[in-house]
Structure formats: structure tokens, C-alpha cells
Design a protein around this motif. Structure first.
Motif: not given
Length: 196
Positions: A60-65, A157-162, A166-172
């Protein structure tokens, strides 16, 4: 005598136009090479940051990149070059900075068509001079194919880590940039340079 003069003028115009065309083609080639080098620098810096974050164990930290570092790199490169440098997507995660304009949409369609005919995304790029209401621009795009590193945040989407979901839902909350497969066209690096 007027006929000789007319022939000489025609020959001069032909030579001048041919020289201008060769010069324009040479200039387009130089701009394309410079744009390609800029894109390579952008991709290398972004890829390195993504791999470093993914190596820490929480994808999920890669989303910040992509959310923070990629726009910062694009902005820095834009300021250094005087060009508008961005990334656009085939499915958009951040509509504020990732939505392709009409020209970019057509080039993305062309990239997909070329890939369907067997050409590798790695070998593709597209450049041209475009007349727009705001003036003439040199435009360049280089495809971004989905690589293994991309699947942690853009895969099924079903294979992504929880933590990623969660981070995608929060930020996007309106994210569309999921369910890609390895080798799909994710988007493109795009450069727009005003011509005077």
C-alpha cells in the motif's frame, strides 16, 4: 525572359521548401530523441521509487509513490525542460492529473492497435507537431505497459492486498485503474512542448 525568371523562381522555392522540410524533419527527430530521454529518466526514477517501497513489505506504500512522487518528478522535469510532462491512463485513478486529452486518447488507441499487430510496447512511441487552438505543439507519447511491479496496485481487485484496497478506497474513491493483466497497456508518458 519571363519564362526563365519564373523557372528560376520555381526552382528556388522548391529548393527552399525541400531544405525547410529536411530541417523540420531533423528538428522533429531531435525533439523526439530528447523527449525519449526525458521519459526514460522519469521512468527510471519512478520505477526505482516503486521497487524501494514494495521492498519494504507493505504494497500500500507504493500508492504514495504514484500519488506524491510521480507528480513531483513530472513537475521538476517540466520546470527543467519548459515542457508539460505527465502520465495519462487508459483507466484513470486520479482524474485531476491522469485523464488523457483527445489527442492522447487517439494515440493510446493507436498503441493498442499496434500491439494487436504484434509490436512491443517497449519499442513504441509517437511524436508529431499538432495545431491546437492555443498554438503549435510538439507532442510525444511513450506507452506504459503493465509490469509485475504494477500488479500490486493495479492488478485484479480481488487479488490486491487488503491494505492496498483500503488505501485505494481512502485516496481514490472513484478509482478505475485496477483489473489489469501483465502486459496490458496501463497508459503513457506524455510530453507537450509549445513551438514558437
Amino acid at each position: 525572359m519571363n519564362l526563365k525568371l519564373a523557372k528560376r523562381c520555381s526552382l528556388f522555392i522548391f529548393v527552399a521548401l525541400t531544405a525547410q522540410s529536411a530541417s523540420s524533419q531533423e528538428e522533429l527527430t531531435e525533439r523526439t530523441q530528447a523527449a525519449g530521454q526525458t521519459v526514460m529518466a522519469f521512468a527510471k526514477e519512478l520505477g526505482g521509487a516503486l521497487k524501494a517501497e514494495l521492498g519494504k513489505g507493505d504494497p500500500s506504500k507504493a500508492i504514495g509513490v504514484c500519488r506524491d512522487i510521480a507528480p513531483s518528478v513530472a513537475n521538476r522535469l517540466s520546470l527543467q525542460s519548459g515542457w508539460k510532462i505527465s502520465r495519462v491512463g487508459t483507466r484513470v485513478r486520479n482524474p485531476m492529473i491522469g485523464t488523457p486529452d483527445a489527442w492522447e486518447q487517439q494515440v493510446l488507441i493507436d498503441f493498442k492497435s499496434r500491439a494487436a499487430q504484434g509490436q512491443s510496447y517497449k519499442e513504441m512511441s509517437h511524436s508529431e507537431v499538432v495545431e491546437e487552438p492555443g498554438g503549435r505543439y510538439f507532442r510525444f507519447m511513450k506507452p506504459i505497459p503493465v509490469q509485475e511491479v504494477c500488479l500490486a496496485c493495479h492488478g485484479n481487485i480481488d487479488d490486491l492486498a487488503e491494505t492496498v484496497r483500503n488505501a485505494l478506497t481512502e485516496h481514490y474513491p472513484h478509482d478505475q485503474a485496477v483489473n489489469y493483466k501483465l502486459g496490458d497497456l496501463r497508459g503513457a508518458f506524455s510530453i507537450k512542448q509549445p513551438l514558437e
